[in-house]
Design a protein around this motif. Structure first.
Motif, PDB file in Angstrom:
ATOM      1  N   TYR A 195       0.806  -1.122  -0.094  1.00 43.39           N
ATOM      2  CA  TYR A 195       0.149   0.017  -0.084  1.00 43.39           C
ATOM      3  C   TYR A 195       0.958   1.248   0.120  1.00 43.39           C
ATOM      4  CZ  TYR A 195      -4.083   2.759   0.999  1.00 43.39           C
ATOM      5  OH  TYR A 195      -5.051   3.513   0.882  1.00 43.39           O
ATOM      6  N   SER A 196       2.011   1.095   0.564  1.00 48.83           N
ATOM      7  CA  SER A 196       3.028   2.194   0.775  1.00 48.83           C
ATOM      8  C   SER A 196       3.834   2.698  -0.604  1.00 48.83           C
ATOM      9  CB  SER A 196       3.911   2.328   1.804  1.00 48.83           C
ATOM     10  OG  SER A 196       4.539   0.943   1.661  1.00 48.83           O
ATOM     11  N   LEU A 197       3.477   1.674  -1.527  1.00 45.50           N
ATOM     12  CA  LEU A 197       4.152   2.102  -2.937  1.00 45.50           C
ATOM     13  C   LEU A 197       3.316   3.032  -3.696  1.00 45.50           C
ATOM     14  CD1 LEU A 197       5.241  -1.669  -3.976  1.00 45.50           C
ATOM     15  CD2 LEU A 197       6.764  -0.120  -2.705  1.00 45.50           C
ATOM     16  N   PRO A 198       3.868   3.982  -4.158  1.00 51.51           N
ATOM     17  CA  PRO A 198       3.343   5.020  -4.741  1.00 51.51           C
ATOM     18  C   PRO A 198       2.900   4.379  -6.250  1.00 51.51           C
ATOM     19  CG  PRO A 198       5.700   5.744  -4.442  1.00 51.51           C
ATOM     20  CD  PRO A 198       5.537   4.338  -3.887  1.00 51.51           C
ATOM     21  N   SER A 199       1.606   4.873  -6.542  1.00 51.50           N
ATOM     22  CA  SER A 199       0.977   4.141  -7.885  1.00 51.50           C
ATOM     23  C   SER A 199       1.770   4.497  -9.041  1.00 51.50           C
ATOM     24  CB  SER A 199      -0.355   4.693  -7.944  1.00 51.50           C
ATOM     25  OG  SER A 199      -0.442   6.057  -7.883  1.00 51.50           O
ATOM     26  N   LEU A 200       2.098   5.785  -9.084  1.00 49.27           N
ATOM     27  CA  LEU A 200       3.140   6.340 -10.436  1.00 49.27           C
ATOM     28  C   LEU A 200       4.363   5.369 -10.513  1.00 49.27           C
ATOM     29  CD1 LEU A 200       3.478   8.219 -12.658  1.00 49.27           C
ATOM     30  CD2 LEU A 200       4.344   9.696 -11.148  1.00 49.27           C
ATOM     31  N   ALA A 201       4.945   5.147  -9.353  1.00 46.18           N
ATOM     32  CA  ALA A 201       6.032   4.405  -9.295  1.00 46.18           C
ATOM     33  C   ALA A 201       5.880   3.026  -9.671  1.00 46.18           C
ATOM     34  CB  ALA A 201       6.881   4.330  -7.925  1.00 46.18           C
TER      35      ALA A 201
ATOM     36  N   ILE B  73       5.191   2.788 -13.244  1.00 44.05           N
ATOM     37  CA  ILE B  73       6.422   2.788 -14.434  1.00 44.05           C
ATOM     38  C   ILE B  73       7.422   1.801 -14.381  1.00 44.05           C
ATOM     39  CG2 ILE B  73       8.614   4.141 -14.204  1.00 44.05           C
ATOM     40  CD1 ILE B  73       7.216   6.354 -13.497  1.00 44.05           C
ATOM     41  N   VAL B  74       7.420   1.127 -12.997  1.00 43.07           N
ATOM     42  CA  VAL B  74       8.209  -0.100 -12.944  1.00 43.07           C
ATOM     43  C   VAL B  74       7.892  -1.236 -13.925  1.00 43.07           C
ATOM     44  CG1 VAL B  74       9.168  -1.935 -11.382  1.00 43.07           C
ATOM     45  CG2 VAL B  74       9.293   0.468 -10.738  1.00 43.07           C
TER      46      VAL B  74
ATOM     47  N   VAL C 188      -4.207   9.042 -12.455  1.00 42.29           N
ATOM     48  CA  VAL C 188      -2.628   9.012 -12.442  1.00 42.29           C
ATOM     49  C   VAL C 188      -1.892   8.476 -13.534  1.00 42.29           C
ATOM     50  CG1 VAL C 188      -0.514   8.588 -11.074  1.00 42.29           C
ATOM     51  CG2 VAL C 188      -2.478   9.224  -9.676  1.00 42.29           C
TER      52      VAL C 188
END
Lengths: 223, 221
Positions: free
Chosen positions: B67-73, B76-77, B161
Protein backbone atom coordinates in the motif's frame (compact mmCIF):
# COMPACT_ATOMS: atom_id res chain seq x y z
CA UNK A 1 18.68 -3.57 -12.04
CA UNK A 2 21.20 -1.92 -14.37
CA UNK A 3 18.94 1.11 -14.48
CA UNK A 4 19.19 1.48 -10.72
CA UNK A 5 22.94 1.28 -10.93
CA UNK A 6 23.03 3.89 -13.70
CA UNK A 7 20.93 6.26 -11.62
CA UNK A 8 22.28 5.82 -8.12
CA UNK A 9 25.83 5.22 -9.28
CA UNK A 10 26.04 8.54 -11.11
CA UNK A 11 27.76 11.08 -8.87
CA UNK A 12 26.05 13.94 -10.72
CA UNK A 13 22.71 12.79 -9.32
CA UNK A 14 23.90 13.34 -5.76
CA UNK A 15 24.86 17.02 -5.83
CA UNK A 16 23.48 20.43 -6.74
CA UNK A 17 19.97 21.86 -6.72
CA UNK A 18 18.61 18.91 -8.72
CA UNK A 19 20.45 16.27 -6.71
CA UNK A 20 18.89 13.45 -4.74
CA UNK A 21 19.38 15.03 -1.27
CA UNK A 22 17.75 18.32 -2.31
CA UNK A 23 14.83 16.57 -4.00
CA UNK A 24 14.26 14.34 -0.97
CA UNK A 25 14.18 17.39 1.29
CA UNK A 26 11.73 19.21 -1.01
CA UNK A 27 9.53 16.14 -1.07
CA UNK A 28 9.58 15.81 2.71
CA UNK A 29 8.85 19.53 3.07
CA UNK A 30 5.68 19.40 0.90
CA UNK A 31 4.52 16.28 2.66
CA UNK A 32 5.10 17.50 6.21
CA UNK A 33 3.44 20.88 5.64
CA UNK A 34 0.44 19.27 3.94
CA UNK A 35 0.11 16.73 6.73
CA UNK A 36 0.31 19.39 9.44
CA UNK A 37 -2.43 21.48 7.83
CA UNK A 38 -4.57 18.38 7.40
CA UNK A 39 -4.07 17.47 11.07
CA UNK A 40 -5.02 20.99 12.16
CA UNK A 41 -8.30 20.67 10.27
CA UNK A 42 -9.16 17.01 10.70
CA UNK A 43 -8.22 16.14 14.28
CA UNK A 44 -10.20 18.87 16.10
CA UNK A 45 -13.17 18.32 13.77
CA UNK A 46 -13.00 14.56 14.22
CA UNK A 47 -12.78 14.88 18.02
CA UNK A 48 -15.69 17.32 18.03
CA UNK A 49 -18.09 15.26 15.94
CA UNK A 50 -16.99 12.03 17.62
CA UNK A 51 -17.53 13.45 21.08
CA UNK A 52 -20.77 15.36 20.50
CA UNK A 53 -22.15 13.17 17.71
CA UNK A 54 -23.45 16.32 16.02
CA UNK A 55 -23.14 16.68 12.27
CA UNK A 56 -21.29 13.38 12.05
CA UNK A 57 -23.22 11.95 9.12
CA UNK A 58 -22.73 15.02 6.94
CA UNK A 59 -19.02 15.30 7.73
CA UNK A 60 -18.30 11.62 7.12
CA UNK A 61 -20.22 11.58 3.83
CA UNK A 62 -18.38 14.72 2.68
CA UNK A 63 -15.04 13.22 3.73
CA UNK A 64 -15.72 10.05 1.76
CA UNK A 65 -16.67 12.04 -1.31
CA UNK A 66 -13.45 14.07 -0.92
CA UNK A 67 -11.47 10.82 -1.11
CA UNK A 68 -12.52 10.64 -4.74
CA UNK A 69 -10.95 14.00 -5.70
CA UNK A 70 -8.23 13.25 -8.24
CA UNK A 71 -5.07 14.99 -7.02
CA UNK A 72 -3.53 15.34 -10.46
CA UNK A 73 -6.64 17.15 -11.70
CA UNK A 74 -6.73 19.50 -8.72
CA UNK A 75 -3.03 20.33 -9.03
CA UNK A 76 -3.21 21.24 -12.71
CA UNK A 77 -6.44 23.17 -12.23
CA UNK A 78 -5.13 25.27 -9.34
CA UNK A 79 -1.81 25.99 -11.00
CA UNK A 80 -3.61 26.89 -14.22
CA UNK A 81 -5.83 29.35 -12.35
CA UNK A 82 -3.29 30.98 -10.01
CA UNK A 83 0.01 30.33 -11.77
CA UNK A 84 3.21 28.61 -10.69
CA UNK A 85 5.76 30.17 -8.37
CA UNK A 86 4.50 29.28 -4.91
CA UNK A 87 4.07 25.85 -3.40
CA UNK A 88 0.55 26.24 -2.08
CA UNK A 89 -1.17 25.10 -5.30
CA UNK A 90 0.25 21.67 -4.50
CA UNK A 91 -0.51 21.92 -0.82
CA UNK A 92 -4.26 22.37 -1.29
CA UNK A 93 -4.81 19.05 -3.13
CA UNK A 94 -2.44 17.24 -0.76
CA UNK A 95 -4.31 18.58 2.27
CA UNK A 96 -7.59 17.56 0.61
CA UNK A 97 -6.10 14.09 0.19
CA UNK A 98 -4.92 13.84 3.80
CA UNK A 99 -7.99 15.19 5.60
CA UNK A 100 -10.50 12.36 4.92
CA UNK A 101 -8.54 9.42 6.40
CA UNK A 102 -7.49 11.44 9.47
CA UNK A 103 -10.97 12.83 10.01
CA UNK A 104 -12.85 9.57 9.53
CA UNK A 105 -10.45 7.55 11.70
CA UNK A 106 -10.46 10.14 14.49
CA UNK A 107 -14.25 10.18 14.44
CA UNK A 108 -14.57 6.39 14.31
CA UNK A 109 -11.99 6.02 17.05
CA UNK A 110 -13.76 8.35 19.45
CA UNK A 111 -17.20 7.04 18.61
CA UNK A 112 -16.05 3.44 18.97
CA UNK A 113 -14.96 3.83 22.60
CA UNK A 114 -16.90 1.47 24.85
CA UNK A 115 -19.95 3.17 26.39
CA UNK A 116 -19.18 1.58 29.77
CA UNK A 117 -15.77 3.22 29.77
CA UNK A 118 -17.27 6.59 28.93
CA UNK A 119 -19.90 6.21 31.68
CA UNK A 120 -17.24 5.15 34.17
CA UNK A 121 -15.21 8.28 33.37
CA UNK A 122 -18.23 10.52 33.93
CA UNK A 123 -19.06 8.52 37.06
CA UNK A 124 -15.61 9.28 38.44
CA UNK A 125 -16.45 12.96 38.18
CA UNK A 126 -14.57 13.89 35.00
CA UNK A 127 -16.06 16.70 32.91
CA UNK A 128 -16.76 16.50 29.16
CA UNK A 129 -13.40 17.85 28.09
CA UNK A 130 -11.49 15.76 30.63
CA UNK A 131 -13.31 12.63 29.47
CA UNK A 132 -12.34 13.44 25.90
CA UNK A 133 -8.68 14.18 26.56
CA UNK A 134 -7.90 11.69 29.32
CA UNK A 135 -10.04 8.72 28.34
CA UNK A 136 -11.42 8.87 24.82
CA UNK A 137 -8.29 10.14 23.02
CA UNK A 138 -5.88 7.60 24.58
CA UNK A 139 -8.27 4.75 23.82
CA UNK A 140 -8.88 6.01 20.27
CA UNK A 141 -5.18 6.69 19.65
CA UNK A 142 -4.44 3.53 17.63
CA UNK A 143 -7.18 4.39 15.12
CA UNK A 144 -6.16 8.06 15.01
CA UNK A 145 -2.56 7.02 14.30
CA UNK A 146 -3.78 4.61 11.63
CA UNK A 147 -5.56 7.51 9.93
CA UNK A 148 -2.43 9.65 10.15
CA UNK A 149 -0.32 6.84 8.73
CA UNK A 150 -2.63 6.27 5.77
CA UNK A 151 -2.73 10.01 5.13
CA UNK A 152 1.06 10.39 5.38
CA UNK A 153 1.71 7.54 2.97
CA UNK A 154 -0.81 8.81 0.45
CA UNK A 155 0.66 12.31 0.66
CA UNK A 156 4.24 11.09 0.18
CA UNK A 157 3.20 8.94 -2.75
CA UNK A 158 1.04 11.60 -4.37
CA UNK A 159 3.38 14.57 -3.88
CA UNK A 160 5.16 13.20 -6.98
CA UNK A 161 2.53 14.80 -9.19
CA UNK A 162 3.77 18.25 -8.10
CA UNK A 163 6.61 17.76 -10.55
CA UNK A 164 4.15 17.62 -13.43
CA UNK A 165 3.42 21.33 -13.06
CA UNK A 166 7.07 22.24 -12.62
CA UNK A 167 7.52 22.04 -8.86
CA UNK A 168 10.26 20.13 -7.10
CA UNK A 169 10.35 16.95 -5.09
CA UNK A 170 11.13 13.38 -6.09
CA UNK A 171 8.51 13.51 -8.82
CA UNK A 172 11.04 15.54 -10.85
CA UNK A 173 13.17 12.43 -11.50
CA UNK A 174 10.07 10.50 -12.58
CA UNK A 175 8.40 13.14 -14.75
CA UNK A 176 11.62 14.47 -16.31
CA UNK A 177 12.74 10.91 -16.93
CA UNK A 178 9.47 10.13 -18.71
CA UNK A 179 9.72 13.31 -20.79
CA UNK A 180 13.32 12.70 -21.89
CA UNK A 181 13.05 8.90 -22.10
CA UNK A 182 15.68 8.70 -19.37
CA UNK A 183 14.49 5.44 -17.90
CA UNK A 184 17.11 5.13 -15.14
CA UNK A 185 16.02 8.51 -13.75
CA UNK A 186 12.35 7.49 -13.81
CA UNK A 187 12.93 4.17 -12.09
CA UNK A 188 15.36 5.73 -9.63
CA UNK A 189 12.81 8.39 -8.68
CA UNK A 190 10.12 5.75 -8.28
CA UNK A 191 12.37 3.69 -6.01
CA UNK A 192 13.20 6.76 -3.90
CA UNK A 193 9.52 7.60 -3.39
CA UNK A 194 8.74 4.00 -2.46
CA UNK A 195 11.66 3.99 0.00
CA UNK A 196 10.45 7.25 1.57
CA UNK A 197 6.95 5.80 1.93
CA UNK A 198 8.39 2.73 3.65
CA UNK A 199 10.35 4.94 6.05
CA UNK A 200 7.07 6.71 6.90
CA UNK A 201 5.41 3.33 7.42
CA UNK A 202 8.15 2.20 9.81
CA UNK A 203 8.19 5.56 11.58
CA UNK A 204 4.50 5.26 12.36
CA UNK A 205 4.87 1.67 13.55
CA UNK A 206 7.53 2.91 15.97
CA UNK A 207 5.47 5.93 17.05
CA UNK A 208 2.52 3.63 17.74
CA UNK A 209 4.66 1.55 20.11
CA UNK A 210 5.87 4.67 21.90
CA UNK A 211 2.67 6.64 22.39
CA UNK A 212 -0.12 4.09 22.62
CA UNK A 213 -0.66 2.96 26.19
CA UNK A 214 0.19 -0.76 26.55
CA UNK A 215 -3.14 -1.19 28.32
CA UNK A 216 -4.90 -0.04 25.17
CA UNK A 217 -2.84 -1.82 22.55
CA UNK A 218 -2.65 -5.09 24.45
CA UNK A 219 0.56 -5.39 22.39
CA UNK A 220 -0.85 -8.50 20.75
CA UNK A 221 -3.60 -6.77 18.84
CA UNK A 222 -3.22 -6.25 15.12
CA UNK A 223 -4.12 -2.57 15.15
CA UNK B 1 -5.42 32.56 -20.34
CA UNK B 2 -7.07 35.91 -21.20
CA UNK B 3 -9.58 37.75 -19.06
CA UNK B 4 -12.38 36.86 -21.42
CA UNK B 5 -11.67 33.14 -21.11
CA UNK B 6 -14.49 31.55 -19.07
CA UNK B 7 -13.78 28.82 -16.51
CA UNK B 8 -15.98 26.39 -18.39
CA UNK B 9 -16.73 26.39 -22.10
CA UNK B 10 -19.95 24.47 -22.38
CA UNK B 11 -19.75 24.25 -26.16
CA UNK B 12 -16.41 22.40 -25.85
CA UNK B 13 -18.12 19.77 -23.71
CA UNK B 14 -20.89 19.36 -26.26
CA UNK B 15 -18.50 19.04 -29.18
CA UNK B 16 -16.22 16.57 -27.43
CA UNK B 17 -18.84 14.48 -25.66
CA UNK B 18 -18.23 11.29 -27.72
CA UNK B 19 -14.52 11.41 -26.79
CA UNK B 20 -15.32 12.11 -23.14
CA UNK B 21 -17.68 9.13 -23.15
CA UNK B 22 -14.92 6.91 -24.47
CA UNK B 23 -12.59 8.06 -21.70
CA UNK B 24 -15.34 7.50 -19.15
CA UNK B 25 -15.85 3.88 -20.25
CA UNK B 26 -12.10 3.28 -20.22
CA UNK B 27 -11.92 4.80 -16.74
CA UNK B 28 -14.72 2.62 -15.37
CA UNK B 29 -13.11 -0.55 -16.73
CA UNK B 30 -9.67 0.30 -15.30
CA UNK B 31 -11.17 1.26 -11.92
CA UNK B 32 -13.70 -1.54 -11.35
CA UNK B 33 -11.75 -4.53 -12.69
CA UNK B 34 -8.99 -4.18 -10.05
CA UNK B 35 -11.56 -4.09 -7.24
CA UNK B 36 -13.36 -7.19 -8.54
CA UNK B 37 -10.07 -9.06 -9.03
CA UNK B 38 -8.97 -7.88 -5.60
CA UNK B 39 -12.13 -9.19 -3.97
CA UNK B 40 -11.78 -12.51 -5.78
CA UNK B 41 -8.28 -12.97 -4.36
CA UNK B 42 -8.93 -11.35 -0.97
CA UNK B 43 -11.78 -13.71 -0.03
CA UNK B 44 -9.73 -16.94 -0.02
CA UNK B 45 -6.63 -15.21 1.40
CA UNK B 46 -8.71 -13.49 4.08
CA UNK B 47 -10.46 -16.76 4.94
CA UNK B 48 -7.09 -18.49 5.24
CA UNK B 49 -5.66 -15.75 7.47
CA UNK B 50 -8.78 -15.76 9.64
CA UNK B 51 -8.56 -19.53 10.12
CA UNK B 52 -4.78 -19.79 10.60
CA UNK B 53 -3.99 -16.69 12.64
CA UNK B 54 -0.23 -17.12 12.15
CA UNK B 55 -0.75 -16.05 8.54
CA UNK B 56 -2.47 -12.83 9.54
CA UNK B 57 0.43 -10.64 10.69
CA UNK B 58 2.75 -11.44 7.76
CA UNK B 59 -0.10 -10.96 5.26
CA UNK B 60 -1.10 -7.61 6.73
CA UNK B 61 2.50 -6.40 6.96
CA UNK B 62 3.09 -7.35 3.34
CA UNK B 63 -0.09 -5.54 2.31
CA UNK B 64 0.98 -2.45 4.25
CA UNK B 65 4.23 -2.44 2.30
CA UNK B 66 2.34 -2.82 -0.98
CA UNK B 67 0.00 0.00 0.00
CA UNK B 68 2.90 2.35 0.65
CA UNK B 69 4.27 1.99 -2.87
CA UNK B 70 3.31 5.08 -4.89
CA UNK B 71 1.01 4.24 -7.79
CA UNK B 72 2.99 6.27 -10.30
CA UNK B 73 6.18 4.45 -9.25
CA UNK B 74 4.58 1.03 -9.70
CA UNK B 75 3.08 1.97 -13.07
CA UNK B 76 6.54 2.94 -14.25
CA UNK B 77 8.27 -0.15 -12.95
CA UNK B 78 5.70 -2.25 -14.81
CA UNK B 79 6.12 -0.46 -18.14
CA UNK B 80 8.98 -2.72 -19.35
CA UNK B 81 6.79 -5.77 -18.65
CA UNK B 82 3.37 -4.63 -19.81
CA UNK B 83 4.08 -1.75 -22.16
CA UNK B 84 3.38 1.98 -22.06
CA UNK B 85 -0.26 3.11 -22.34
CA UNK B 86 -1.50 -0.41 -21.73
CA UNK B 87 -4.55 -1.00 -19.54
CA UNK B 88 -2.78 -3.79 -17.67
CA UNK B 89 -0.08 -1.37 -16.50
CA UNK B 90 -2.76 0.45 -14.53
CA UNK B 91 -4.95 -2.51 -13.60
CA UNK B 92 -2.23 -4.67 -12.02
CA UNK B 93 -1.03 -2.16 -9.38
CA UNK B 94 -4.59 -1.08 -8.57
CA UNK B 95 -5.49 -4.73 -7.97
CA UNK B 96 -2.75 -4.91 -5.34
CA UNK B 97 -4.00 -1.72 -3.67
CA UNK B 98 -7.49 -3.21 -3.53
CA UNK B 99 -6.02 -6.35 -1.97
CA UNK B 100 -4.24 -4.27 0.63
CA UNK B 101 -7.57 -2.82 1.73
CA UNK B 102 -9.73 -5.92 1.24
CA UNK B 103 -7.70 -8.64 2.96
CA UNK B 104 -7.77 -6.90 6.38
CA UNK B 105 -11.47 -6.12 5.77
CA UNK B 106 -12.28 -9.81 5.17
CA UNK B 107 -10.29 -10.90 8.22
CA UNK B 108 -11.82 -8.21 10.46
CA UNK B 109 -15.26 -9.03 9.08
CA UNK B 110 -14.91 -12.70 9.97
CA UNK B 111 -13.49 -11.62 13.32
CA UNK B 112 -16.67 -9.63 13.95
CA UNK B 113 -18.74 -12.83 14.07
CA UNK B 114 -19.63 -13.30 17.76
CA UNK B 115 -18.35 -16.56 19.24
CA UNK B 116 -21.80 -17.54 20.51
CA UNK B 117 -23.21 -17.26 17.00
CA UNK B 118 -20.58 -19.58 15.53
CA UNK B 119 -21.09 -21.97 18.42
CA UNK B 120 -24.85 -21.95 17.90
CA UNK B 121 -24.33 -22.80 14.25
CA UNK B 122 -22.06 -25.71 15.19
CA UNK B 123 -24.56 -26.87 17.81
CA UNK B 124 -27.31 -26.81 15.19
CA UNK B 125 -25.26 -29.24 13.14
CA UNK B 126 -23.84 -26.84 10.52
CA UNK B 127 -20.74 -28.22 8.83
CA UNK B 128 -17.75 -25.88 8.36
CA UNK B 129 -18.66 -25.00 4.74
CA UNK B 130 -22.33 -24.38 5.46
CA UNK B 131 -21.46 -22.34 8.56
CA UNK B 132 -19.08 -20.21 6.52
CA UNK B 133 -21.56 -19.50 3.73
CA UNK B 134 -24.80 -19.19 5.70
CA UNK B 135 -23.57 -17.68 8.97
CA UNK B 136 -20.05 -16.23 9.00
CA UNK B 137 -19.94 -14.51 5.60
CA UNK B 138 -23.33 -12.77 5.89
CA UNK B 139 -22.35 -11.40 9.31
CA UNK B 140 -19.02 -10.23 7.85
CA UNK B 141 -20.75 -8.34 5.02
CA UNK B 142 -20.83 -4.85 6.64
CA UNK B 143 -17.10 -4.83 7.42
CA UNK B 144 -16.14 -6.30 4.03
CA UNK B 145 -18.36 -3.79 2.24
CA UNK B 146 -16.81 -0.91 4.19
CA UNK B 147 -13.45 -2.06 2.81
CA UNK B 148 -14.94 -2.47 -0.64
CA UNK B 149 -16.19 1.14 -0.54
CA UNK B 150 -12.74 2.51 0.31
CA UNK B 151 -11.11 0.31 -2.35
CA UNK B 152 -13.61 1.34 -5.04
CA UNK B 153 -13.47 5.07 -4.39
CA UNK B 154 -9.68 5.21 -4.23
CA UNK B 155 -9.39 3.02 -7.33
CA UNK B 156 -11.64 5.39 -9.30
CA UNK B 157 -9.53 8.33 -8.14
CA UNK B 158 -6.16 6.63 -8.74
CA UNK B 159 -6.82 5.58 -12.34
CA UNK B 160 -6.34 9.21 -13.39
CA UNK B 161 -2.67 9.08 -12.33
CA UNK B 162 -2.24 6.58 -15.17
CA UNK B 163 -2.60 9.53 -17.53
CA UNK B 164 1.05 10.38 -16.77
CA UNK B 165 2.07 7.13 -18.47
CA UNK B 166 -0.47 7.54 -21.26
CA UNK B 167 -3.42 5.49 -20.02
CA UNK B 168 -5.52 7.16 -17.36
CA UNK B 169 -9.11 7.25 -18.58
CA UNK B 170 -10.55 10.61 -17.57
CA UNK B 171 -7.09 11.59 -16.32
CA UNK B 172 -6.25 12.27 -19.96
CA UNK B 173 -8.44 15.38 -19.66
CA UNK B 174 -6.10 16.78 -16.97
CA UNK B 175 -3.04 16.35 -19.20
CA UNK B 176 -4.90 17.70 -22.22
CA UNK B 177 -6.14 20.75 -20.28
CA UNK B 178 -2.72 21.44 -18.82
CA UNK B 179 -0.92 21.19 -22.15
CA UNK B 180 -3.37 23.59 -23.77
CA UNK B 181 -3.72 25.78 -20.65
CA UNK B 182 -7.47 25.28 -20.89
CA UNK B 183 -9.52 24.71 -17.74
CA UNK B 184 -12.68 23.14 -19.18
CA UNK B 185 -11.36 19.58 -19.72
CA UNK B 186 -9.73 19.60 -16.28
CA UNK B 187 -12.99 20.57 -14.58
CA UNK B 188 -14.97 18.05 -16.62
CA UNK B 189 -12.49 15.35 -15.58
CA UNK B 190 -12.61 16.23 -11.89
CA UNK B 191 -16.41 16.39 -11.82
CA UNK B 192 -16.85 13.10 -13.70
CA UNK B 193 -14.36 11.27 -11.46
CA UNK B 194 -16.11 12.48 -8.31
CA UNK B 195 -19.58 11.71 -9.71
CA UNK B 196 -18.41 8.24 -10.71
CA UNK B 197 -17.02 7.61 -7.23
CA UNK B 198 -20.13 8.88 -5.46
CA UNK B 199 -22.35 6.73 -7.71
CA UNK B 200 -20.27 3.62 -7.10
CA UNK B 201 -20.25 4.32 -3.36
CA UNK B 202 -24.03 4.76 -3.39
CA UNK B 203 -24.47 1.44 -5.18
CA UNK B 204 -22.36 -0.31 -2.54
CA UNK B 205 -24.39 1.26 0.28
CA UNK B 206 -27.52 -0.01 -1.48
CA UNK B 207 -25.93 -3.46 -1.80
CA UNK B 208 -25.22 -3.46 1.91
CA UNK B 209 -28.87 -2.67 2.70
CA UNK B 210 -30.03 -5.52 0.46
CA UNK B 211 -27.48 -8.00 1.82
CA UNK B 212 -28.09 -7.22 5.50
CA UNK B 213 -31.86 -6.88 5.88
CA UNK B 214 -31.57 -7.69 9.62
CA UNK B 215 -29.66 -4.45 10.29
CA UNK B 216 -32.62 -2.39 9.10
CA UNK B 217 -35.13 -4.53 11.02
CA UNK B 218 -33.19 -3.92 14.22
CA UNK B 219 -33.08 -0.17 13.67
CA UNK B 220 -36.83 0.16 13.18
CA UNK B 221 -37.69 -2.21 16.02
Amino acid sequence: MNWLFDFFGDAANWSGSGGIPVRVLEHVEFSVIALLFAMLIAIPLGLLIGHTGRGAVVVVVAANAARALPTLGLVVLIVLLVGVGTTWPVLVPLVALAVPPILVNTYEGIRGVDDDLRDAAYGMGLRGRQVLLRVLVPVALPLILLGLRIAAIQVVATATVAAYVGLGGLGRFIIDGLATKDFPSTIGGAVLVAALALVVQLGFALLQRLVVSPGVSGRAQAR
Amino acid sequence: MGDAEPLVRWDWIGRNWPDIQGLLVDHVIMAILPVLLGLLVALPLGLASARWRVLYQPTVSLMNVVYSLPSLAVFIVLIPLTGLANRATVIIPLTFYSLAVLIPAVVDGLGSVPAHVSQSAVAMGFGPMRRLIQVDLPIAVPVVLAGLRVATVSSISLVSVGALIGRGGLGYLFIDGWQRQFSTPILVGIVLVVVLAVLADGLLVLAQRLLTPWARARRTA
